[in-house]
Design a protein around this motif. Structure first.
Motif, mmCIF file in Angstrom:
data_model
loop_
_atom_site.group_PDB
_atom_site.id
_atom_site.type_symbol
_atom_site.label_atom_id
_atom_site.label_comp_id
_atom_site.label_asym_id
_atom_site.label_seq_id
_atom_site.Cartn_x
_atom_site.Cartn_y
_atom_site.Cartn_z
ATOM 1 N N GLU A 33 -9.781 -15.436 -0.930
ATOM 2 C CA GLU A 33 -9.334 -14.155 -0.379
ATOM 3 C C GLU A 33 -7.810 -14.111 -0.397
ATOM 4 O OE1 GLU A 33 -12.695 -13.100 2.912
ATOM 5 O OE2 GLU A 33 -11.083 -14.437 3.531
ATOM 6 N N GLY A 34 -7.281 -12.911 -0.455
ATOM 7 C CA GLY A 34 -5.836 -12.772 -0.419
ATOM 8 C C GLY A 34 -5.408 -11.327 -0.522
ATOM 9 N N VAL A 35 -4.103 -11.142 -0.578
ATOM 10 C CA VAL A 35 -3.497 -9.822 -0.728
ATOM 11 C C VAL A 35 -2.603 -9.891 -1.950
ATOM 12 C CG1 VAL A 35 -1.963 -8.117 0.325
ATOM 13 C CG2 VAL A 35 -3.577 -9.372 1.735
ATOM 14 N N VAL A 36 -2.657 -8.853 -2.770
ATOM 15 C CA VAL A 36 -1.863 -8.816 -3.987
ATOM 16 C C VAL A 36 -1.202 -7.454 -4.106
ATOM 17 C CG1 VAL A 36 -3.769 -8.039 -5.452
ATOM 18 C CG2 VAL A 36 -1.904 -9.288 -6.480
ATOM 19 N N VAL A 37 0.016 -7.446 -4.676
ATOM 20 C CA VAL A 37 0.723 -6.211 -5.031
ATOM 21 C C VAL A 37 0.918 -6.269 -6.535
ATOM 22 C CG1 VAL A 37 2.812 -4.854 -4.746
ATOM 23 C CG2 VAL A 37 1.868 -6.084 -2.799
ATOM 24 N N SER A 41 4.260 -1.535 -8.532
ATOM 25 C CA SER A 41 3.565 -0.837 -7.461
ATOM 26 C C SER A 41 4.051 -1.384 -6.129
ATOM 27 C CB SER A 41 2.049 -1.045 -7.575
ATOM 28 O OG SER A 41 1.400 -0.456 -6.477
ATOM 29 N N THR A 42 3.936 -0.572 -5.093
ATOM 30 C CA THR A 42 4.291 -1.024 -3.750
ATOM 31 C C THR A 42 3.075 -1.032 -2.837
ATOM 32 O OG1 THR A 42 4.856 1.219 -3.091
ATOM 33 C CG2 THR A 42 6.648 -0.145 -3.951
ATOM 34 N N VAL A 43 1.904 -0.719 -3.393
ATOM 35 C CA VAL A 43 0.689 -0.632 -2.598
ATOM 36 C C VAL A 43 -0.026 -1.980 -2.596
ATOM 37 C CG1 VAL A 43 -1.508 0.559 -2.327
ATOM 38 C CG2 VAL A 43 0.463 1.798 -3.191
ATOM 39 N N PRO A 44 -0.272 -2.548 -1.423
ATOM 40 C CA PRO A 44 -0.995 -3.826 -1.370
ATOM 41 C C PRO A 44 -2.510 -3.621 -1.472
ATOM 42 C CG PRO A 44 -0.293 -3.201 0.812
ATOM 43 C CD PRO A 44 0.238 -2.154 -0.123
ATOM 44 N N ARG A 63 -8.009 -1.155 -1.517
ATOM 45 C CA ARG A 63 -6.639 -0.720 -1.288
ATOM 46 C C ARG A 63 -6.361 -0.700 0.203
ATOM 47 N NH1 ARG A 63 -3.541 4.523 -3.696
ATOM 48 N NH2 ARG A 63 -1.825 4.452 -2.252
ATOM 49 N N LEU A 64 -5.251 -1.303 0.599
ATOM 50 C CA LEU A 64 -4.839 -1.281 1.992
ATOM 51 C C LEU A 64 -4.021 -0.024 2.243
ATOM 52 C CD1 LEU A 64 -3.820 -5.020 2.363
ATOM 53 C CD2 LEU A 64 -5.965 -3.949 3.031
ATOM 54 N N ASP A 65 -3.844 0.323 3.491
ATOM 55 C CA ASP A 65 -3.045 1.509 3.807
ATOM 56 C C ASP A 65 -1.669 1.380 3.176
ATOM 57 O OD1 ASP A 65 -5.040 2.678 5.312
ATOM 58 O OD2 ASP A 65 -4.381 1.700 7.159
ATOM 59 N N PRO A 66 -1.158 2.490 2.651
ATOM 60 C CA PRO A 66 0.173 2.407 2.036
ATOM 61 C C PRO A 66 1.216 2.077 3.100
ATOM 62 C CG PRO A 66 -0.603 4.670 2.075
ATOM 63 C CD PRO A 66 -1.712 3.821 2.565
ATOM 64 N N PRO A 67 2.287 1.430 2.688
ATOM 65 C CA PRO A 67 3.334 1.103 3.656
ATOM 66 C C PRO A 67 4.008 2.372 4.148
ATOM 67 C CG PRO A 67 4.033 0.575 1.436
ATOM 68 C CD PRO A 67 2.603 0.981 1.348
ATOM 69 N N PRO A 68 4.605 2.336 5.338
ATOM 70 C CA PRO A 68 5.276 3.534 5.836
ATOM 71 C C PRO A 68 6.489 3.864 4.969
ATOM 72 C CG PRO A 68 5.726 1.673 7.253
ATOM 73 C CD PRO A 68 4.709 1.225 6.248
#
Length: 73
Positions: A33-37, A41-44, A63-68
């Motif tokens: 498991e992990g998080v990738v960008v 792109s700036t969306v994790p 897709r995770l929520d976009p950064p603010p």
């Protein structure tokens, strides 16, 4: 071009070959498991890869929520 007595280079093993061997050897699924960008792109994205002992590989990407938005200076 290969010569008459040279064999062509073997393709590299898949990047998840170690996880597949571990799953087959232990008889239990291996989960990564992990998080990738992604590039440009700036969306994790969160991902989960499940390697099954029978050789199957299942990958889930969400897709995770976009950064603010950035704050003004």
């Amino acid at each position: 071009m290969t010569g008459r007595h040279r064999k062509p280079p073997e393709p590299p093993p898949p990047e998840h070959a170690a996880a597949l061997r571990h799953a087959a050897g232990t008889g239990r699924p291996v989960v990564e498991e992990g998080v990738v960008v992604f590039d440009a792109s700036t969306v994790p994205y969160a991902y989960r890869t499940v390697h099954r002992p029978d050789g199957r590989c299942e990958r889930y990407v969400e897709r995770l929520d976009p950064p603010p938005p950035p704050l003004p200076p």
